[in-house]
Design a protein around this motif. Structure first.
Motif, mmCIF file in Angstrom:
data_model
loop_
_atom_site.group_PDB
_atom_site.id
_atom_site.type_symbol
_atom_site.label_atom_id
_atom_site.label_comp_id
_atom_site.label_asym_id
_atom_site.label_seq_id
_atom_site.Cartn_x
_atom_site.Cartn_y
_atom_site.Cartn_z
ATOM 1 N N SER A 336 0.837 -1.199 0.000
ATOM 2 C CA SER A 336 0.000 0.000 0.000
ATOM 3 C C SER A 336 0.872 1.249 0.000
ATOM 4 O O SER A 336 1.989 1.246 0.518
ATOM 5 C CB SER A 336 -0.902 0.010 1.237
ATOM 6 N N ASP A 339 1.081 5.458 3.459
ATOM 7 C CA ASP A 339 1.921 6.415 4.168
ATOM 8 C C ASP A 339 2.713 7.313 3.219
ATOM 9 O O ASP A 339 3.614 8.040 3.633
ATOM 10 C CB ASP A 339 2.854 5.705 5.148
ATOM 11 N N HIS A 343 4.744 0.402 0.530
ATOM 12 C CA HIS A 343 5.395 -0.424 1.538
ATOM 13 C C HIS A 343 4.556 -1.662 1.855
ATOM 14 O O HIS A 343 3.414 -1.788 1.399
ATOM 15 C CB HIS A 343 5.653 0.381 2.809
ATOM 16 N N TYR A 345 2.693 -4.340 4.489
ATOM 17 C CA TYR A 345 1.975 -4.381 5.753
ATOM 18 C C TYR A 345 1.557 -5.825 6.025
ATOM 19 O O TYR A 345 1.079 -6.514 5.118
ATOM 20 C CB TYR A 345 0.742 -3.477 5.701
ATOM 21 N N TYR A 347 -0.918 -8.448 7.763
ATOM 22 C CA TYR A 347 -2.286 -8.577 8.267
ATOM 23 C C TYR A 347 -2.596 -10.031 8.585
ATOM 24 O O TYR A 347 -1.941 -10.956 8.065
ATOM 25 C CB TYR A 347 -3.280 -8.112 7.199
ATOM 26 N N LEU A 353 -4.314 -5.442 11.555
ATOM 27 C CA LEU A 353 -2.989 -5.021 11.118
ATOM 28 C C LEU A 353 -1.996 -5.423 12.202
ATOM 29 O O LEU A 353 -2.027 -4.899 13.326
ATOM 30 C CB LEU A 353 -2.948 -3.503 10.899
ATOM 31 N N LYS A 355 1.513 -5.386 11.774
ATOM 32 C CA LYS A 355 2.560 -4.362 11.802
ATOM 33 C C LYS A 355 2.876 -3.915 10.374
ATOM 34 O O LYS A 355 2.591 -4.628 9.404
ATOM 35 C CB LYS A 355 3.840 -4.871 12.471
ATOM 36 N N GLN A 356 3.434 -2.716 10.280
ATOM 37 C CA GLN A 356 3.997 -2.252 9.021
ATOM 38 C C GLN A 356 5.404 -2.813 8.923
ATOM 39 O O GLN A 356 6.233 -2.618 9.805
ATOM 40 C CB GLN A 356 4.022 -0.727 8.956
ATOM 41 N N LYS A 359 9.252 0.746 5.873
ATOM 42 C CA LYS A 359 8.898 2.167 5.908
ATOM 43 C C LYS A 359 10.098 2.990 5.502
ATOM 44 O O LYS A 359 11.240 2.549 5.546
ATOM 45 C CB LYS A 359 8.390 2.577 7.287
#
Length: 713
Positions: A336, A339, A343, A345, A347, A353, A355-356, A359
């Protein structure tokens, strides 16, 4: 020295002098040789063999295998050998080695002449496993490497054994299309058939175009000429309706997913759950600013849950499926730009969610999945620089990120199944191509170092640099100088432009291919060739890309004019002789620069140019411009029909008369307006060609483009 001695010396030295001369490019090189003789050498079909540390590639008519443990190559098979095996069983011969797909360490298959053919290199056998009718298209092989799904005209079919094929759909109306790509190949969509992991189901698109306007293409091959209608939904007009069906192999039943309203939504990112019980679809509204990822129950077709939603003031653009982690069927990775940069993510399938994963001010350009144990994920990204592509490994447990590729440049990497070894195919400004075998710590050996295919040609210096626009943003530029460049002289400049979304023209990679050979040829003719990636182009983050939102052709011009101002400060640039060339979005930009810059450009060529965005298709245009009804000022500002009276320089427009992408109407309307205003316009229709001019007719096109600049710049 006597005259006789001088003549003798000149005669003796002449051969060495002649043979040391560098060659100049011709239009034939641009069209005929650019992707053959003037391409860096490569290893064709280079790939890892499953569950091993062996790899294969095709050379001439042979399939060769190498190994991490040995520098020797073995011949696994060949065109002649496969044909001999096929002939033994009464099958027809094949004329070339098509792309092969390994099934296991010993077997591979390929599709040839609508037949699925399997070769066992250990057992020394070849057989036709399955086949589709001659008229079949969009052949898709099931994960079991036996079943085939395909389309005939507008319907979907399946063949389990090659002896008979069954109709999955039976739509009598040719405007309802099943099993093919939808939404005009936007949103990362490149097909309409989705086999389940165990080959028990086929998910497929059904596209109803009955509400979409017909658009006429003129076919002059018959007498009299006839109209061929295509469905072409223009911005603001009715768009097609898409649904998704699930066909069950064992009982030949179809369940339709209840995707709901509105019917002109976009359905993408189609993904099977590993257990085949659920199916996932990213729903995107027609405004393209609100996404919902919905999980469906395969048995009932009903939605189970909306896992998450994404919103953006401008647009959301899903382009990838869900990537499930091996050994963790309830966890997946989603890509996605939420941000501001693309990056990863993590799920779970309940929509939580976790964690990301990545980044920073860089983007993931290619996602390469996981190792077999699901411990690491692999991807290519711009982390080092927007100009570079490097390969990375991320440990899911602790988010430890490791850069794998070493040398500067643009890398394309294939990893072994276990993720322990890599084949790195890369280039940079000084390296035409290098392919190395490596592990995490070392380069094990070189597989190929390609010679420079342009070494015999007369090339000028290429410079890559940045300038700042009025907002202080770095813009990447490339300048190719004439081979005999003299800073005391004055040179005309040809801008090559694209400037639109999903394109980046300047990277740290070796320059080859049709456009580069043309650039080099024009430099040999005494032109500086200049390229600038303006705001709106790719791989710089969402703010950079979305700067053009609702105003296509305005911000891009501002940035290109920064390039003009930079060049005007160079003592060796003839500031009265700027030219511009581009195709498609680049054609739109070329014409825009000719018309909307106060006559900064003396000559231009626009190929397949968008002239008025209200005439372009729904999915692409409304993402970047909204609808004509909601953004009338933006459409008015960007329409080049409103600037024809500004034309002072020499402009050549060329267009394929059978173009289904940027329809011919665009430049015809421009020509009509020029006629009404008595504006001199040069125009050439490429009869029966589509969005590009192919084959030997391209010789005519590039001769015309070249001569146009020589005559007018």
């Amino acid at each position: 020295m006597s005259r006789f001695k001088l003549i003798v010396i000149c005669f003796l030295l002449a051969p060495a002098f002649i043979f040391s001369q560098k060659k100049n490019f011709t239009v034939e090189d641009v069209i005929i040789n650019a992707y053959s003789k003037l391409m860096p050498e490569n290893l064709s079909q280079l790939q890892w063999i499953p569950a091993s540390h062996d790899f294969s590639f095709v050379k001439d008519k042979f399939i060769l295998a190498g190994s991490v443990d040995s520098e020797k190559y073995d011949t696994l098979s060949s065109l002649d050998k496969i044909n001999a095996l096929l002939s033994e069983k009464g099958y027809d011969k094949i004329n070339y080695l098509p792309p092969i797909s390994w099934i296991d360490e010993n077997e591979f298959n390929f599709i040839y002449d609508n037949k699925l053919i399997r070769v066992n290199v250990e057992a020394n056998t070849a057989e036709v496993i399955n086949r589709a009718p001659e008229e079949a298209e969009n052949l898709t092989v099931a994960p079991n490497n036996r079943y085939l799904a395909f389309t005939i005209k507008n319907n979907l079919y399946v063949s389990l054994d090659g002896k008979e094929f069954k109709a999955v759909t039976n739509e009598p109306d040719s405007n309802i299309i099943c099993g093919q790509s939808v939404h005009r190949n936007e949103f990362g969509i490149n097909g309409g058939i989705f086999w389940s992991p165990n080959s028990d189901f086929i998910a497929f698109y059904r596209m109803d175009q009955t509400m979409v306007s017909d658009y006429p293409l003129l076919d002059i091959s018959s007498k009299p000429a006839r109209i061929k209608n295509i469905k072409y939904p223009m911005a603001g007009q009715a768009s097609h309706h898409v649904t998704v069906g699930i066909y069950k192999i064992d009982d030949e039943s179809t369940t339709w997913l209840n995707t709901g309203e509105p019917k002109d939504q976009y359905l993408t990112s189609l993904t099977w759950s590993p257990d085949q019980k659920n199916f996932f679809i990213a729903h995107l509204n027609r405004d393209q600013n609100h996404l919902k990822l919905i999980k469906y129950d395969v048995s009932s077709g009903e939605p189970v849950k909306t896992l998450f939603e994404e919103r953006d003031d401008k647009y959301v653009e899903p382009e990838t499926p869900l990537y499930f982690i091996p050994g963790s069927p309830n966890k997946f990775v989603w890509l996605s730009e939420r941000d501001g940069y693309k990056h990863a993510y993590l799920y779970d399938t309940d929509g939580n969610l976790l964690k990301q994963l990545t980044k920073g001010e860089w983007v993931i350009t290619d996602f390469d999945g996981f190792d077999k144990d699901g411990k690491y994920l692999f991807f290519t990204a711009t982390k080092e620089s927007p100009l570079e592509r490097h390969y990375y490994r991320l440990e899911l447990k602790n988010d430890k990120l490791e850069k794998i590729t070493k040398e500067p440049g643009t890398h394309s990497v294939r990893r072994s199944d276990d993720g322990d070894f890599f084949i790195d195919n890369y280039s940079n400004y000084d390296t035409p191509r290098k392919i190395v075998l490596a592990n995490y710590n070392n380069t094990l050996r070189n597989l190929l170092t390609a010679d420079d295919p342009l070494s015999e040609y007369n090339l000028g210096k290429t410079e890559v640099f940045t300038i700042k626009n009025k907002e202080g943003i770095d813009l990447y530029c490339r300048m190719i100088l004439p081979p005999d460049f003299d800073p005391a002289k004055k040179y005309p400049v040809i801008f090559y432009v694209y400037g639109g979304p999903h394109a980046q023209l300047i990277t740290n990679s070796f320059g080859y291919g049709r456009y580069f050979i043309w650039f080099y040829m024009m430099a040999q003719k005494g032109y500086i060739v200049f390229t600038l990636d303006n705001r709106g182009s790719d791989n710089r983050g969402l703010e950079f890309e979305q700067a053009t939102f609702r105003r296509l052709g305005t911000v891009e011009i501002e940035d290109q004019l920064c390039g003009v101002e930079y060049l005007k400060k160079l003592s060796y640039v003839d500031t009265s002789r700027f030219g511009v060339f581009g195709w498609s979005y680049g054609g739109f930009m070329a014409a825009s620069l000719m018309l909307r810059t106060g006559n900064q450009f003396k000559a231009g060529v626009g190929g397949g140019a968008v002239i008025d965005w209200s005439l372009y298709e729904v999915m692409y245009t409304e993402r970047y411009m909204d609808t004509p009804e909601s953004n009338p000022e933006g459409y008015k500002e960007s329409s080049l029909l409103n600037y024809v009276d500004n034309l002072k320089g020499k402009l050549l427009l060329v267009h394929g008369t059978f173009d289904p992408v940027v329809v011919w109407q665009h430049t015809l309307l421009f020509a009509e307006k020029a006629m009404h205003l008595n504006k001199p316009l040069d125009y050439f229709p490429y009869v029966k060609h589509e969005h590009g001019v192919r084959g030997r007719d391209a010789l005519h096109l590039y001769t015309k483009i070249t001569d146009y600049f020589v005559d007018n710049l």
